[in-house]
Scaffold this active site. Structure first.
Site, PDB file in Angstrom:
ATOM      1  N   ALA A  24       0.875  -1.167   0.000  1.00 39.44           N
ATOM      2  CA  ALA A  24       0.000   0.000   0.000  1.00 39.44           C
ATOM      3  C   ALA A  24       0.912   1.217   0.000  1.00 39.44           C
ATOM      4  CB  ALA A  24      -0.890  -0.003   1.234  1.00 39.44           C
ATOM      5  N   LYS A  25       0.304   2.338  -0.221  1.00 37.50           N
ATOM      6  CA  LYS A  25       1.126   3.555  -0.262  1.00 37.50           C
ATOM      7  C   LYS A  25       1.902   3.744   1.039  1.00 37.50           C
ATOM      8  CE  LYS A  25       0.390   7.626  -1.846  1.00 37.50           C
ATOM      9  NZ  LYS A  25      -0.316   8.897  -1.892  1.00 37.50           N
ATOM     10  N   ARG A  26       1.217   3.383   2.158  1.00 42.71           N
ATOM     11  CA  ARG A  26       1.839   3.674   3.457  1.00 42.71           C
ATOM     12  C   ARG A  26       3.099   2.852   3.702  1.00 42.71           C
ATOM     13  NH1 ARG A  26       0.297  -0.859   5.522  1.00 42.71           N
ATOM     14  NH2 ARG A  26      -1.744  -1.478   4.771  1.00 42.71           N
TER      15      ARG A  26
END
Ligand code: GLU
Length: 292
Positions: free
Chosen positions: A253-255
């Site tokens: 995910a982006k995180r």
């Protein structure tokens, strides 16, 4: 033409990252092969049902990213925001069958009312508070304009449909257990349909024969199979594929540092070479895939 129809169905709520690229490649190649030659049909559907989170810039980015990866889709791009009539018609059918009820609960209400919180595949299972409201109270709240979602009365729905199964091309025959999700939301307070309803109706409407998507949605297919039975829709076969994991071992995910495809594109990286690396299971340093 092989008659196989697949689709890539991103939600334009953020930029696509490596995990999306992998999902798009898997769906594309399932229908058309790595060379994108004559074969089945690969569709692109924009799941922009969530008007508050969807952004036009991401829709444009998705199309640029797919072209950059060398993935050409067939036919017009379907957008869920233009299919609200189809979702409303399905909701009307289910409502007429006594299978839906309005739910006025907020997230906080749900968290507070679950005395022994029960978790299903999608998180907290709704404790059923609004199922027990009397008809007069429901009418009063609707007349007063209290915002509400529509939930499936799961026990009645399961009883109406009977035992159900579906096939995963990798994992084999599956027994559907939609009841594990509880009374799922089919129309949200802030969106005219939920993911479960819109995806089921659109896969049928677009003639998708093979749903190729990530393993995280494996159990959601139980709910989709139930909706197919209730709405008289055909059942495709499914192929739930591996998920890419970030350097911290959790789903990409982006995180956790998943690079946005748009950034790689802007930096002059070769999208087709990246797609071929993903096909060959060669992931950038630090990234991994779950098995299968
Ligand atoms: N819009 C969904 C997502 O981005 C699609 C899931 C599916 O392929 O059914 O996760």
């Amino acid at each position: 033409m092989t008659g196989v129809v697949t689709r890539f169905a991103p939600s334009p709520t953020g930029p696509l990252h490596l995990g999306h690229a992998y999902a798009a490649i898997r769906a594309h190649d399932h229908a058309r092969g790595a060379a994108g030659g004559a074969g089945g049909t690969f569709l692109l559907r924009i799941e922009d049902i969530d008007g508050t989170r969807s952004r036009e810039e991401h829709v444009a980015g998705i199309m640029q990213d797919l072209a950059w990866l060398g993935l050409a889709w067939d036919g017009p791009v379907v957008r869920q925001s233009q299919r609200l009539g189809a979702y409303e018609a399905a909701l009307a059918t289910l409502r007429a069958g006594g299978l839906l009820y309005p739910c006025f609960c907020t997230r906080a209400d749900i968290a507070a009312s679950a005395s022994a919180p029960h978790h299903g595949p999608d998180g907290l299972v709704y404790p059923g508070t609004c199922r027990h409201l009397g008809a007069a109270e429901v009418e009063r709240r609707i007349a007063a304009g209290v915002p509400h979602a529509w939930r499936l009365a799961m026990d009645r729905a399961v009883a109406a449909a009977g035992p159900l199964g579906w096939t995963d091309l990798a994992a084999g025959p599956q027994v559907a257990d939609p009841a594990a999700f509880g009374d799922v939301v089919l129309a949200r307070k802030d969106a005219p349909a939920s993911y479960h309803l819109a995806v089921t109706i659109d896969d049928a409407a677009q003639g998708v024969t093979d749903v190729v998507r990530g393993r995280d949605l494996m159990r959601a297919t139980d709910v989709h199979r139930l909706l197919q039975a209730l709405l008289g829709l055909p059942t495709p076969v499914y192929r739930h594929h591996a998920l890419l994991l970030g350097p911290d071992g959790t789903r990409l995910a982006k995180r956790n540092g998943a690079p946005a495809l748009g950034d790689l594109r802007a930096a002059g990286e070769d999208g087709r070479a990246l797609a071929d690396s993903l096909r060959a299971g060669r992931l950038p340093l630090g990234f991994a895939a779950t098995s299968a």
